[in-house]
Scaffold this active site. Structure first.
Site, PDB file in Angstrom:
ATOM      1  N   SER A  57      32.490  36.568  38.950  1.00 35.15           N
ATOM      2  CA  SER A  57      31.859  36.880  37.663  1.00 35.15           C
ATOM      3  C   SER A  57      30.363  36.901  37.902  1.00 35.15           C
ATOM      4  O   SER A  57      29.892  36.390  38.928  1.00 35.15           O
ATOM      5  CB  SER A  57      32.217  35.776  36.661  1.00 35.15           C
ATOM      6  N   TYR A 117      33.145  26.903  34.259  1.00 34.90           N
ATOM      7  CA  TYR A 117      33.497  28.263  34.709  1.00 34.90           C
ATOM      8  C   TYR A 117      32.540  28.680  35.829  1.00 34.90           C
ATOM      9  O   TYR A 117      32.954  29.246  36.842  1.00 34.90           O
ATOM     10  CB  TYR A 117      33.401  29.199  33.510  1.00 34.90           C
ATOM     11  N   LYS A 126      33.634  29.833  39.499  1.00 30.75           N
ATOM     12  CA  LYS A 126      33.374  31.189  39.994  1.00 30.75           C
ATOM     13  C   LYS A 126      32.403  31.203  41.186  1.00 30.75           C
ATOM     14  O   LYS A 126      32.483  32.092  42.033  1.00 30.75           O
ATOM     15  CB  LYS A 126      32.889  32.087  38.858  1.00 30.75           C
TER      16      LYS A 126
HETATM   17  N1  LIG Z   1      36.425  39.953  30.543  1.00 31.29           N
HETATM   18  C1  LIG Z   1      35.263  39.543  30.980  1.00 31.29           C
HETATM   19  O1  LIG Z   1      34.238  39.689  30.307  1.00 31.29           O
HETATM   20  C2  LIG Z   1      35.141  38.919  32.356  1.00 31.29           C
HETATM   21  C3  LIG Z   1      33.869  38.808  32.938  1.00 31.29           C
HETATM   22  C4  LIG Z   1      33.750  38.273  34.210  1.00 31.29           C
HETATM   23  C5  LIG Z   1      34.877  37.881  34.912  1.00 31.29           C
HETATM   24  N2  LIG Z   1      36.106  37.987  34.319  1.00 31.29           N
HETATM   25  C6  LIG Z   1      37.275  37.575  35.118  1.00 31.29           C
HETATM   26  O2  LIG Z   1      38.255  38.613  35.099  1.00 31.29           O
HETATM   27  C7  LIG Z   1      39.580  38.042  35.223  1.00 31.29           C
HETATM   28  C8  LIG Z   1      40.531  38.399  34.079  1.00 31.29           C
HETATM   29  O3  LIG Z   1      39.876  38.987  33.151  1.00 31.29           O
HETATM   30  P1  LIG Z   1      40.348  40.144  32.159  1.00 31.29           P
HETATM   31  O4  LIG Z   1      39.187  40.216  31.244  1.00 31.29           O
HETATM   32  O5  LIG Z   1      40.801  41.342  32.907  1.00 31.29           O
HETATM   33  O6  LIG Z   1      41.550  39.406  31.438  1.00 31.29           O
HETATM   34  P2  LIG Z   1      42.579  39.740  30.254  1.00 31.29           P
HETATM   35  O7  LIG Z   1      42.327  38.748  29.204  1.00 31.29           O
HETATM   36  O8  LIG Z   1      42.553  41.189  29.885  1.00 31.29           O
HETATM   37  O9  LIG Z   1      43.966  39.452  31.001  1.00 31.29           O
HETATM   38  C9  LIG Z   1      44.228  38.244  31.612  1.00 31.29           C
HETATM   39  C10 LIG Z   1      45.668  38.301  32.122  1.00 31.29           C
HETATM   40  O10 LIG Z   1      45.863  37.151  32.933  1.00 31.29           O
HETATM   41  C11 LIG Z   1      47.148  36.639  32.676  1.00 31.29           C
HETATM   42  N3  LIG Z   1      47.144  35.222  33.036  1.00 31.29           N
HETATM   43  C12 LIG Z   1      46.305  34.271  32.564  1.00 31.29           C
HETATM   44  N4  LIG Z   1      46.592  33.092  33.107  1.00 31.29           N
HETATM   45  C13 LIG Z   1      47.625  33.275  33.967  1.00 31.29           C
HETATM   46  C14 LIG Z   1      48.378  32.427  34.798  1.00 31.29           C
HETATM   47  N5  LIG Z   1      48.114  31.119  34.884  1.00 31.29           N
HETATM   48  N6  LIG Z   1      49.386  32.949  35.537  1.00 31.29           N
HETATM   49  C15 LIG Z   1      49.677  34.280  35.457  1.00 31.29           C
HETATM   50  N7  LIG Z   1      48.995  35.138  34.668  1.00 31.29           N
HETATM   51  C16 LIG Z   1      47.982  34.652  33.920  1.00 31.29           C
HETATM   52  C17 LIG Z   1      47.356  36.878  31.195  1.00 31.29           C
HETATM   53  O11 LIG Z   1      48.729  36.858  30.835  1.00 31.29           O
HETATM   54  C18 LIG Z   1      46.698  38.255  31.000  1.00 31.29           C
HETATM   55  O12 LIG Z   1      47.623  39.315  31.156  1.00 31.29           O
HETATM   56  C19 LIG Z   1      39.344  36.556  35.313  1.00 31.29           C
HETATM   57  O13 LIG Z   1      39.261  36.169  36.657  1.00 31.29           O
HETATM   58  C20 LIG Z   1      38.008  36.375  34.612  1.00 31.29           C
HETATM   59  O14 LIG Z   1      37.386  35.165  34.962  1.00 31.29           O
HETATM   60  C21 LIG Z   1      36.266  38.487  33.059  1.00 31.29           C
END
Ligand SMILES: NC(=O)c1ccc[n+]([C@@H]2O[C@H](COP(=O)([O-])OP(=O)(O)OC[C@H]3O[C@@H](n4cnc5c(N)ncnc54)[C@H](O)[C@@H]3O)[C@@H](O)[C@H]2O)c1
Length: 257
Positions: free
Chosen positions: A141, A154, A158
């Site tokens: 991130s 977090y 990260k």
């Molecule tokens: N969205 C943002 O703004 C953002 C920014 C920086 C980093 N991230 C990182 O991106 C990644 C995911 O983000 P996204 O925004 O694509 O997510 P999202 O919310 O669209 O989807 C997350 C998915 O992860 C699955 N999940 C969660 N915990 C789980 C577990 N313990 N076992 C199996 N599946 C699990 C959920 O069912 C869901 O389908 C993470 O690593 C997050 O830290 C997100």
């Protein structure tokens, strides 16, 4: 096609950036194991990929479970007969607390963001080594590059993901295993909504309004779209990045510039 004949897995692939990646990688010729704890959404993702002529199957379970986080590698190998890439995308927003943090929440954040990622990666090394190499991608991130005052736990997790990625990149470079990371800024997914709406930040405002305000803080003045991170992931996973390892690529609209 940039991933023709290749196969691998993506964790947290039933939603957001992981889903965008699964669709994009399949479009470029890859066979994709869609790993997610949301069984229905994972099956729906597989249907979407197959409807477009791609190859995929779903692996449903909770990546906090050590056996599941490791076993997905074997399952992918069994189904596709090869393992060219692993995208450790799963993550968890963690709470914003410090003084009153419940240690169970703390452990949960580290279990998802680091322990599960370590487990999947550890299971990946042997088959990739035997195959002469492969590509492992991590999702950190911008909070893995620049600390976030609202998210110290977090941030720690990260930064940890990048430390793990860099250590592995150096350790396995001679064996052809490349390790890199994408560092997304705010991206329009359900997870962004849980970030901005975390009750412990006492933000009682409308979530969509908070999401838009978060995007307005980036130099580009908007949130990222899942496919924009998937495109960066595609490059790092593919052979186009054959001399790139140990890199943390911000995909953040200029936020860390
Ligand atoms: N969205 C943002 O703004 C953002 C920014 C920086 C980093 N991230 C990182 O991106 C990644 C995911 O983000 P996204 O925004 O694509 O997510 P999202 O919310 O669209 O989807 C997350 C998915 O992860 C699955 N999940 C969660 N915990 C789980 C577990 N313990 N076992 C199996 N599946 C699990 C959920 O069912 C869901 O389908 C993470 O690593 C997050 O830290 C997100």
């Amino acid at each position: 096609m940039r991933l023709q004949g290749k196969a691998g897995l993506i964790t947290a692939a039933a939603s957001g950036m992981g889903l965008a990646g699964a669709l994009r990688f399949a479009e470029e010729g890859a066979s994709v194991a869609v790993v997610d704890r949301d069984h229905g959404a994972a099956e729906a993702a597989v249907e979407q990929i197959r409807a477009r002529g791609g190859k995929a199957f779903a692996l449903s379970g909770d990546l906090r479970d050590d056996g599941f986080a490791r076993g997905i590698v074997e399952e992918t190998l069994k189904s596709f007969g090869r393992l060219d890439f692993v995208w450790n995308h799963v993550g968890h927003p963690a709470s914003a607390q410090v003084e009153d943090e419940d240690m169970e929440n703390f452990a949960l954040a580290l279990d998802i963001n680091l322990r599960s990622v370590f487990n999947t990666t550890a299971a990946t090394i042997r088959p990739m080594r035997e195959a002469g190499g492969g590509s492992i991608l991590f999702t950190s991130s911008t909070s893995g590059l620049v600390a976030s005052a609202n998210s110290p736990i977090y941030t720690a997790a990260k930064f940890g993901v990048l430390g793990l990625m860099r250590g592995l990149a150096r350790r396995f470079a001679k064996e052809g295993i490349r390790c890199n990371a994408v560092c997304p800024g705010p991206v329009d997914t359900p997870m962004l909504r849980s970030f901005v709406a975390r009750p412990d930040q006492n933000l009682a405002n409308d979530v969509e309004d908070l999401v838009a305000k978060r995007g307005a803080l980036t130099p580009m003045g908007r949130n990222g779209k899942p496919h924009e991170i998937a495109n960066a992931a595609l490059f790092l996973i593919s052979d186009e990045a054959s001399f790139i390892t140990g890199v943390a690529l911000p995909v953040d609209g200029g936020s860390t510039a």
